[in-house]
Write an enzyme that holds these catalytic residues in place. Structure first.
Site, mmCIF file in Angstrom:
data_model
loop_
_atom_site.group_PDB
_atom_site.id
_atom_site.type_symbol
_atom_site.label_atom_id
_atom_site.label_comp_id
_atom_site.label_asym_id
_atom_site.label_seq_id
_atom_site.Cartn_x
_atom_site.Cartn_y
_atom_site.Cartn_z
ATOM 1 N N GLY A 46 18.689 -14.320 36.598
ATOM 2 C CA GLY A 46 19.127 -15.052 35.405
ATOM 3 C C GLY A 46 20.606 -14.803 35.191
ATOM 4 C CD GLN A 51 25.263 -12.294 32.406
ATOM 5 O OE1 GLN A 51 24.400 -13.151 32.446
ATOM 6 N NE2 GLN A 51 25.145 -11.148 33.036
ATOM 7 C CB CYS A 94 22.379 -6.859 32.633
ATOM 8 S SG CYS A 94 23.461 -8.181 32.084
ATOM 9 C CG LEU A 95 23.476 -10.315 37.802
ATOM 10 C CD1 LEU A 95 23.635 -11.795 38.110
ATOM 11 C CD2 LEU A 95 23.356 -9.510 39.086
ATOM 12 C CG HIS A 136 18.362 -10.162 29.841
ATOM 13 N ND1 HIS A 136 18.351 -8.803 30.066
ATOM 14 C CD2 HIS A 136 19.556 -10.609 30.316
ATOM 15 C CE1 HIS A 136 19.509 -8.450 30.631
ATOM 16 N NE2 HIS A 136 20.254 -9.532 30.801
ATOM 17 C CD GLU A 137 19.838 -14.146 31.829
ATOM 18 O OE1 GLU A 137 21.041 -14.093 31.519
ATOM 19 O OE2 GLU A 137 19.291 -13.320 32.589
ATOM 20 C CG HIS A 140 23.771 -12.269 28.423
ATOM 21 N ND1 HIS A 140 24.619 -11.192 28.442
ATOM 22 C CD2 HIS A 140 22.852 -12.039 29.399
ATOM 23 C CE1 HIS A 140 24.240 -10.342 29.396
ATOM 24 N NE2 HIS A 140 23.159 -10.833 29.993
#
Ligand code: NI
Length: 181
Positions: A46, A51, A94-95, A136-137, A140
Site C-alpha cells: 500500500g 508518502q 510502513c515504507l 493504514h493508507e 496517511h
C-alpha cells in the site's frame, strides 16, 4: 510510469492533512500509476500520496504476492462508511518507517467508499489484511502514521532510531513485503 522517491519519517510532510481530489483527470491517473509502480518496486502492499510528497487524497493497494495476478486498487477521496465493532491486531510496517514494525489494533472489517481511476464511485468491503492496509493508507491522508497508534514510549524509540538512520544515511535494508504498507 515513473518511480517516485518515498519520504521517510521523521518528516513534517508526513504529518499534514491531504486535500480532496477535485476530479479524476490524466494527472491523477498518472499519479496513481506511478504510485503503484513505486509501491511494487519498494516492495510494499500500500502507498499513500503524501508518502511521495503529493498532498492529495489518493491511495493505492495491491495485496497480491509475487507470482500472483496483480489486484491493484486505485482510490481517490476514500471514506469509511462502516467499521466493525470487532477489532483485529496486525503487525504493521510502513515504507516511510523502514525496518520498524508494531502491533496495531484497528476495526477488523470496514467499508470504504472512493472514486476509482475512471471517476466511478465504488465501495469496498474489506476484512483481514486488506482492512488493515486500507485503514493504514487512509491514516496517511490525515498525517497519521502507524506509530501514532502505539505507546508514546515505543513511538519515540522508533522515531529516534529513524532519525539516527537518516543522519548516518545508511541505506535501508530490504523491506518485508508482507508488512510494508
Ligand atoms: Ni504507511
Amino acid at each position: 510510469m515513473a518511480l517516485l522517491p518515498i519520504i521517510t519519517a521523521p518528516d513534517p510532510r508526513l504529518k499534514q492533512v491531504a486535500a480532496p481530489v477535485e476530479r479524476i483527470d490524466e494527472e491523477v491517473r498518472r499519479l496513481m500509476d506511478d504510485m503503484l509502480a513505486t509501491m511494487q518496486d519498494a516492495p510494499g502492499i500500500g502507498l499513500a500520496a503524501p508518502q511521495v510528497g503529493v498532498l492529495k487524497r489518493v491511495i493505492v493497494l495491491d495485496l497480491a504476492r509475487e507470482g500472483e495476478e496483480p489486484q491493484p486498487y486505485r482510490m481517490a477521496n476514500p471514506e469509511l462508511t462502516w467499521v466493525s465493532d470487532e477489532d483485529a491486531s496486525y503487525e504493521e510496517g510502513c515504507l516511510s518507517l523502514p525496518d520498524h514494525y508494531a502491533e496495531v489494533v484497528r476495526p477488523a472489517a470496514v467499508k470504504v467508499r472512493y472514486l476509482d481511476h475512471e471517476g466511478e464511485i465504488r465501495e469496498l468491503a474489506a476484512d483481514g489484511l486488506l482492512a488493515t492496509c486500507v485503514q493504514h493508507e487512509m491514516d496517511h491522508l490525515d498525517g497519521i502514521l502507524f506509530v501514532d497508534h502505539i505507546s508514546a514510549l515505543k513511538r519515540n524509540m522508533i522515531l529516534r532510531k529513524l532519525l539516527k538512520a537518516k543522519k548516518s544515511s545508511k541505506p535501508a535494508r530490504e523491506h518485508d513485503a508482507a508488512h510494508a504498507l
